[in-house]
Every structure is written in structure tokens, then in C-alpha cells.
Design a protein around this motif. Structure first.
Motif, PDB file in Angstrom:
ATOM      1  N   GLY A 610       0.667  -0.837  -0.182  1.00 43.96           N
ATOM      2  CA  GLY A 610       0.060  -0.024  -0.019  1.00 43.96           C
ATOM      3  C   GLY A 610       0.846   1.375   0.025  1.00 43.96           C
ATOM      4  N   HIS A 611       0.692   2.286   0.936  1.00 45.45           N
ATOM      5  CA  HIS A 611       1.612   3.403   1.204  1.00 45.45           C
ATOM      6  C   HIS A 611       1.928   3.583   2.701  1.00 45.45           C
ATOM      7  CE1 HIS A 611       0.191   4.314  -2.968  1.00 45.45           C
ATOM      8  NE2 HIS A 611       1.263   5.118  -2.732  1.00 45.45           N
ATOM      9  N   ARG A 612       2.833   4.256   2.827  1.00 47.47           N
ATOM     10  CA  ARG A 612       3.332   4.736   4.049  1.00 47.47           C
ATOM     11  C   ARG A 612       3.277   6.193   4.104  1.00 47.47           C
ATOM     12  NH1 ARG A 612       8.227   2.930   4.150  1.00 47.47           N
ATOM     13  NH2 ARG A 612       7.699   1.191   5.231  1.00 47.47           N
ATOM     14  N   LEU A 613       2.657   6.737   5.090  1.00 43.80           N
ATOM     15  CA  LEU A 613       2.115   8.277   5.192  1.00 43.80           C
ATOM     16  C   LEU A 613       2.938   8.759   6.419  1.00 43.80           C
ATOM     17  CD1 LEU A 613       0.308  10.619   4.378  1.00 43.80           C
ATOM     18  CD2 LEU A 613      -1.364   9.758   5.515  1.00 43.80           C
ATOM     19  N   THR A 614       3.532   9.855   6.293  1.00 45.72           N
ATOM     20  CA  THR A 614       3.991  10.535   7.412  1.00 45.72           C
ATOM     21  C   THR A 614       3.614  12.195   7.474  1.00 45.72           C
ATOM     22  OG1 THR A 614       6.132   9.408   7.268  1.00 45.72           O
ATOM     23  CG2 THR A 614       6.254  11.398   8.452  1.00 45.72           C
ATOM     24  N   ALA A 622       4.663  14.338  15.163  1.00 38.50           N
ATOM     25  CA  ALA A 622       4.596  13.646  13.560  1.00 38.50           C
ATOM     26  C   ALA A 622       3.686  12.155  14.027  1.00 38.50           C
ATOM     27  CB  ALA A 622       5.884  13.183  12.836  1.00 38.50           C
ATOM     28  N   HIS A 623       3.039  11.993  12.940  1.00 28.98           N
ATOM     29  CA  HIS A 623       2.534  10.532  13.011  1.00 28.98           C
ATOM     30  C   HIS A 623       2.841   9.799  11.626  1.00 28.98           C
ATOM     31  CE1 HIS A 623      -0.892  11.946  15.590  1.00 28.98           C
ATOM     32  NE2 HIS A 623      -0.808  10.872  16.017  1.00 28.98           N
ATOM     33  N   ARG A 624       3.284   8.665  11.935  1.00 33.97           N
ATOM     34  CA  ARG A 624       3.307   7.816  10.734  1.00 33.97           C
ATOM     35  C   ARG A 624       2.404   6.557  10.376  1.00 33.97           C
ATOM     36  NH1 ARG A 624       9.460   6.402  10.028  1.00 33.97           N
ATOM     37  NH2 ARG A 624       9.465   8.525   9.161  1.00 33.97           N
ATOM     38  N   ALA A 625       1.963   6.588   9.478  1.00 38.69           N
ATOM     39  CA  ALA A 625       0.777   5.277   9.308  1.00 38.69           C
ATOM     40  C   ALA A 625       1.098   4.499   8.133  1.00 38.69           C
ATOM     41  CB  ALA A 625      -0.565   6.165   8.897  1.00 38.69           C
ATOM     42  N   GLU A 626       0.729   3.133   8.173  1.00 39.06           N
ATOM     43  CA  GLU A 626       1.031   2.431   7.179  1.00 39.06           C
ATOM     44  C   GLU A 626      -0.442   1.868   6.763  1.00 39.06           C
ATOM     45  OE1 GLU A 626       3.928   1.253   5.800  1.00 39.06           O
ATOM     46  OE2 GLU A 626       5.133   2.142   7.592  1.00 39.06           O
ATOM     47  N   LEU A 627      -0.696   2.067   5.393  1.00 42.40           N
ATOM     48  CA  LEU A 627      -2.094   1.794   4.960  1.00 42.40           C
ATOM     49  C   LEU A 627      -2.062   0.794   3.894  1.00 42.40           C
ATOM     50  CD1 LEU A 627      -2.122   5.165   5.242  1.00 42.40           C
ATOM     51  CD2 LEU A 627      -4.336   4.997   4.510  1.00 42.40           C
ATOM     52  N   THR A 633      -2.119   0.924  10.300  1.00 43.37           N
ATOM     53  CA  THR A 633      -1.361   0.983  11.700  1.00 43.37           C
ATOM     54  C   THR A 633      -0.824   2.384  11.747  1.00 43.37           C
ATOM     55  OG1 THR A 633       0.692   0.285  10.698  1.00 43.37           O
ATOM     56  CG2 THR A 633      -0.738  -1.548  11.760  1.00 43.37           C
ATOM     57  N   VAL A 634      -0.794   2.829  12.959  1.00 41.62           N
ATOM     58  CA  VAL A 634      -0.396   4.378  13.259  1.00 41.62           C
ATOM     59  C   VAL A 634       0.408   4.516  14.583  1.00 41.62           C
ATOM     60  CG1 VAL A 634      -1.077   6.456  13.570  1.00 41.62           C
ATOM     61  CG2 VAL A 634      -2.651   5.086  12.194  1.00 41.62           C
TER      62      VAL A 634
END
Length: 637
Positions: A610-614, A622-627, A633-634
Motif C-alpha cells: 500500500g502506502h506509508r504516510l508521514t 509527527a504521525h506515521r501510518a502504514e495503509l 497502523t499508526v
């Protein structure tokens, strides 16, 4: 209404005291008096149309719901009744129960009788209000009635014990009737069975942390407060049952911990869910907590929130010049009206006056008002059971509810999206567009229309975030093989929304919309990938494309919303690529008088699934999320 002068010493936030509540109740009751039938058994209020139950039922509704208000007013005054309220409602009880047969069998020559309670009939709802009113005023009304009237009224009420309610919060109406009849010694065995049956039924809908669904798998709204908590805890309190009160009081207290955050600094409750025409009934669970001693709120905060919501509506035209509550939010607003709503339906707002049962020397009336949660500091509160993330900002007192869990979809049917449930977000200052472009929504565009969200599958909540997944629908059917995973991250005034689309053909159009800002006038514009809308020079919403979007626009909503006749919606559009496609926006809804700071920084990169979002916020956190498909997951970084 003739209200007393404000008291800014005891009530620095609202200026209101108990005397204001009493005056408001008196004004509402005086206004409906001219619409009573000659025998006082029906109150036929004016309105644009009858409810689906018909004019007779609507007249009963007018009697029952205003009777509840009169009962709270008199019981709270320890029986003092200078306006003769109970005399008129006692006469109506006599007139209304003379012919307890089904409405279709009522003779044309009997214009007063209510008709019998039947399966899933509106009289079952109104029987609960009548029973509760009789229970709290028993020494001054019921105990003084002629035996013949008591027998007929008891027989009519007992119809609620023998018929089937709608399979949702309606189970609490026979419970409420049963509580009174058991106390009055009428059909005691059946009455107690109705209480037990109602409590057993709602148990399957209790998810924990003070939250119930309302008969459907993911139906969360104000019915939690003004029905699912209110009736059990009131029954336990009035029955003096310490076991029941400990159980349902604890649940109410847990509910109020989150619920108290759903009121803006201006007193507005979050505009979400059905039956919003009940307006300040939203204050009922606040009072119930104080009445039973099961609340996390101090007495000054309870009164500040409750008085704030009553004053909010009265100050904004919720009462017509002739003193009536119309079907709507502030003034009349037809799109908000359900088919079961009749001209007297708004008077379920009577529940908001529950605080009058507390004596005048109770701390909830004597303590100095204290600020509500939305006024103290910027907060972001996850509510895991409904799948909500509640964001509030002290500078403007706005509350925003980011929705990743409430859809009101039946378990075994497909219903069209309801704007009051299916939106990605709701607030204390905005309402969804009912007739026009979808606001606070993400969807693929099929045949020129955005797909529906349909059933929402919560994926979790945490500090500053909430996530969900859904299968977008077009024409009532899910798009084959297509899924959307959505995430909201918030801090301060800012919100970041991310949507991962999987299974769609490359080049499929997508559309995301932001807040529907409404007022007397609206200004709007775009700049690069940012769309801006401002209403009345005060409330404004921005939406900026941060990843995946290619165009910003503003869609007008000519029919307006419940908050004003003019409205517009900021919109972003783009298209999917090959494989999983991520779309990220940065938005805000604000009424702050000064700028709210720089927007957060957003960085997105593809991963295997998917994608990683920072997201880096202006304060450096900051938050980092894996979608991935159906997974989020955050973590804070």
C-alpha cells in the motif's frame, strides 16, 4: 418567552439559572395550550403535514410530550402548580382513554380518544411519556384521580406491555410503562416482565465504554443519551433499586465522559444522527448523571453544558414567534424531518428539562458555572466503540466528530447512505447537505455520481487518529473488487484525511469533499490545489490536495443546510493509477478570529502492500501510518 435577567455571577458562561429553565418551560407550555382539544386529550399543533401515523396519533403525541414537560415542571416545584397544568392533563387522561380500541375502530363521534396501543405503533412511544409523567407527579395527579379514570388509564397503558415494539430503543417504552404500572399495582406481573424484557433486549446492543448501538450493527447517535441510557437509569432511580442503578449508572457515567465533549462552546450539540428536531433533549443525559450521582462532570460544568444547549436553540430561532417548536434545527427545516415525525414530535425536547427534578438548593443549580471540555484546551479524543474521533479547539469552541464507525445500515438490507450518519465528519457548526453535492465524503465517480460509503468497517482509533474501510457502492451494489481504506489524523485545527483505493481500474475518477459551510452569505474560491469557503465572514473551511489529487473546486449547495440558506462545499478530484492509489488531503474547519498556523507537512511513499504516510504537525510532532487494503497502523514518531 418572558425570561428573568441574566445572572453572570453564578453563571458566567450562559447567564442562566434555574429560574430561566422554569420560565422557558412555562413559555413552551403556554404556547401549546390554545391547540388542545375541548377535553384536553389531544393537542393538535400546526405543521406542514401529519406524520405517517396520522393526525389522531399526532394529537396524542402533542398531549404526551408536553405532559412530560408539565410533569417535570410541577414535580420540580414539589407540586406547586400555579398555572393549573396537572388539572388539564388529568382531564386529558380521562378523555383520551375512554375508548381504548384501535384507531381504525374509533367512532367519528369520539374526537378525543387515543386509540389502543398496537404492535410497533406510535401510541406505544407516547405511552412511555405519559407513564413517566404520571410516575414523577404521582402524589399530585394519579393518587387524586377517580378510580374509574385510573382503571381506564391503567388499562390503556398496559397495552404497551402486550404488544411488540420496533426492535431498537423502542423496547424501553414498555419498560418505562411497566415501571410505573408495577409501582401503581396494576398488572404487576406483566409490568415487571416488561421491565426485565426491555433490559435484556438492549443488553445485546451494549458494546462497552458507555455505548450502545440502536438496534442496528453500527447505529450510533444521540439516542444513546436521550433513550438508551435515560430510560433504564431513570427507572432504577425512581424505583430506588440500588443494583440496577449501580449497573446503569456506571454505564451512563462512562458515556458522559465522551458525550460531554460533543458540545461546542456556543452550546450546540454535534449535528449527527436522526431525530435532531428534538434539539435540547441532548441535555437529558447530562441531567440524568447529576440526578443519580453517576457523572464524571462537576455540577457547574453540567449546568453550563445543559443551559448552553437550551439557550443555543432559543437564541437562534428554534421557537417560533407564537412560542412553538417547529420541525427543524433552528427554524423549520424539512430535510431534517423523518417520516415518523409529526408537528408535535419536537416536544421530545421536554426531556432536556429533566434537571428541574433536582431541588433548587442542589449544587447543580447553586455552583458557579465552569467551562465545558471544548472551552478548556485543544483536544483530540478517540471513542473506540462508535469509531469516532472527537476534535475540539478552544480558540473557537468548535467540535468536530470524525466518523469511522457509524453508518445506520441494517444487518440484512441495503439502504442508501444517510447524510446524517455516512459522512466522514460532523460538527457543532455545520450540517450535511441533503439536497446537493455530498460533503465530507470520499468516493469514486461512476456515471457522474460519487459512490456511496455503505457499511463502514472500523479499523481502530488511537491518539489523534481513527480509521475504517468500506466497499464503495453504486446503484446499491458494491463495485466489484474495489475497496477503500480511510484514515483521519488530527491536531489543533488541522485534519489530514487519507484514502487508499485498491482494485479500481487505472484512471478511475475520485472525488473528496470537505465541510459544507452555510450561512446567510457564502464566499468561495480556489488557489492551485486549495478550495476555500467562508460563511458570513466567520466560519471557514479549507481543503488542500496533498497527494494524488489534481484539481480543486467549490461546489455550491443552493438549497443550503440546517445552518443557513446559502452553502458551498470544497472539493478535490483526481484519478487512480496502477495498483493501490493513495489520496491525501489537508483540511480545517475554523471560526477562530486569528490564523490557526501553518498546515502540517505530508509525505507519502508506496510500499509493497500500500502506502506509508508521514504527517508532521506545525509543533514538530509527527504521525506515521502504514495503509494497506483493509489495514491501518499508526504510531507517533
Amino acid at each position: 418567552m418572558h425570561l428573568p435577567p441574566e445572572d453572570r455571577r453564578t453563571s458566567p458562561y450562559t447567564g442562566w439559572t434555574r429560574s430561566h429553565w422554569e420560565a422557558a418551560a412555562d413559555g413552551l407550555l403556554a404556547a401549546v395550550r390554545p391547540y388542545a382539544s375541548p377535553g384536553q386529550g389531544l393537542i393538535h399543533l400546526p405543521g406542514p403535514r401529519p406524520s405517517i401515523s396520522g393526525p389522531r396519533s399526532d394529537g396524542l403525541e402533542g398531549y404526551a410530550r408536553t405532559f412530560l414537560l408539565a410533569a417535570l415542571r410541577v414535580a420540580g416545584a414539589d407540586g406547586a402548580d400555579p398555572h393549573g397544568l396537572l388539572e388539564r392533563y388529568a382531564a386529558g387522561l380521562d378523555a383520551g382513554t375512554r375508548h381504548p380500541t384501535p384507531e381504525r375502530e374509533l367512532a367519528d363521534g369520539d374526537p378525543e380518544s387515543w386509540g389502543a396501543v398496537a404492535d410497533r405503533s406510535q401510541p406505544m412511544v407516547e405511552a412511555a411519556s405519559v407513564a413517566l409523567a404520571l410516575r414523577v407527579t404521582r402524589p399530585w395527579l394519579w393518587d387524586r384521580l377517580d378510580d374509574a379514570v385510573r382503571q381506564r388509564a391503567g388499562h390503556w397503558l398496559a397495552g404497551a406491555l402486550r404488544h411488540t415494539p420496533v426492535d431498537n430503543n423502542w423496547w424501553l417504552f414498555p419498560l418505562t410503562v411497566g415501571g410505573f404500572l408495577a409501582e401503581a399495582g396494576i398488572e404487576t406481573e406483566a409490568a415487571e416482565a416488561a421491565v426485565d424484557r426491555g433490559l435484556d433486549r438492549i443488553e445485546r446492543w451494549y458494546l462497552g465504554d458507555g455505548w450502545y448501538t440502536d438496534g442496528r450493527p453500527r447505529a450510533f447517535d444521540h439516542y444513546n443519551g436521550w433513550a438508551l441510557h435515560l430510560y433504564p437509569v431513570l427507572h432504577a432511580h425512581l424505583a430506588g433499586d440500588p443494583v440496577l442503578l449501580a449497573r446503569y449508572g456506571a454505564r451512563l457515567e462512562a458515556h458522559l465522559t465522551g458525550y460531554a465533549r460533543l458540545f461546542g462552546a456556543d452550546g450546540a450539540p454535534v449535528h449527527q444522527g436522526r431525530s435532531l428536531t428534538y434539539r435540547f433533549a441532548a441535555a437529558a443525559p447530562l441531567w440524568a448523571g447529576a440526578l443519580t450521582g453517576h457523572t464524571p462532570l462537576g455540577p457547574g460544568t453540567t449546568r453550563r453544558l445543559a443551559s448552553g444547549t437550551l439557550r443555543h436553540f432559543l437564541d437562534r430561532g428554534a421557537v417560533t414567534p407564537d412560542g412553538l417548536l417547529p420541525l427543524g434545527w433552528y427554524g423549520a427545516y424539512p430535510p431534517l424531518v423523518q417520516e415518523y415525525s409529526g408537528p408535535a414530535s419536537p416536544y421530545w425536547a421536554s426531556k432536556g428539562f429533566l434537571g428541574l427534578l433536582l431541588p433548587a438548593d442542589h449544587p447543580v443549580w447553586t455552583a458557579t458555572e465552569e467551562p465545558g471540555p471544548a472551552e478548556r484546551a485543544d483536544t483530540v479524543t478517540p471513542l473506540p466503540q462508535p469509531g469516532w474521533l472527537v476534535q475540539s479547539t478552544a480558540a473557537d469552541g468548535l467540535v468536530r466528530l470524525h466518523n469511522h464507525g457509524s453508518d445506520d445500515q441494517p444487518a440484512d438490507q441495503v439502504h442508501a447512505d444517510d447524510p446524517l450518519y455516512a459522512r466522514l465528519a460532523h460538527s457543532t457548526a455545520t450540517a450535511p447537505v441533503h439536497d446537493g453535492p455530498a460533503d465530507n465524503h470520499f468516493g469514486l465517480v461512476v456515471a457522474g455520481q460519487p459512490t456511496e460509503r455503505g457499511r463502514i468497517r472500523p479499523l481502530g482509533t488511537g491518539p489523534g487518529w481513527a480509521a475504517s474501510a468500506h466497499r464503495p457502492r453504486s446503484g446499491g451494489q458494491p463495485l466489484t473488487g474495489v475497496g477503500v481504506t480511510s484514515l483521519t489524523l488530527t491536531r489543533g485545527h488541522h485534519e489530514v484525511r487519507a484514502h487508499l483505493v485498491v482494485g479500481a481500474e487505472s484512471g478511475s475518477a475520485v472525488r473528496e469533499s470537505g465541510w459544507a459551510v452555510a450561512g446567510a452569505t457564502v464566499e468561495a474560491g480556489t488557489e492551485r490545489l486549495t478550495a476555500r469557503v467562508r460563511a458570513d465572514g466567520r466560519l471557514h473551511a479549507d481543503l488542500t490536495g496533498a497527494h494524488g489529487y489534481t484539481r480543486a473546486a467549490v461546489d455550491p449547495a443552493p438549497a443550503g443546510t440546517a445552518f443557513g440558506p446559502a452553502a458551498a462545499v470544497p472539493v478535490l478530484t483526481g484519478a487512480t493509477g496502477e495498483g493501490p492509489s493513495l489520496f491525501v488531503s489537508v483540511g480545517r474547519l475554523s471560526a477562530a478570529p486569528t490564523p490557526v498556523g501553518d498546515p502540517p507537512g505530508v509525505r507519502a511513499e508506496p510500499t509493497r502492500d500500500g502506502h506509508r504516510l508521514t504527517v508532521t504537525w506545525p509543533d514538530g510532532t509527527a504521525h506515521r501510518a502504514e495503509l494497506a487494503a483493509g489495514s491501518v497502523t499508526v504510531r507517533a514518531v
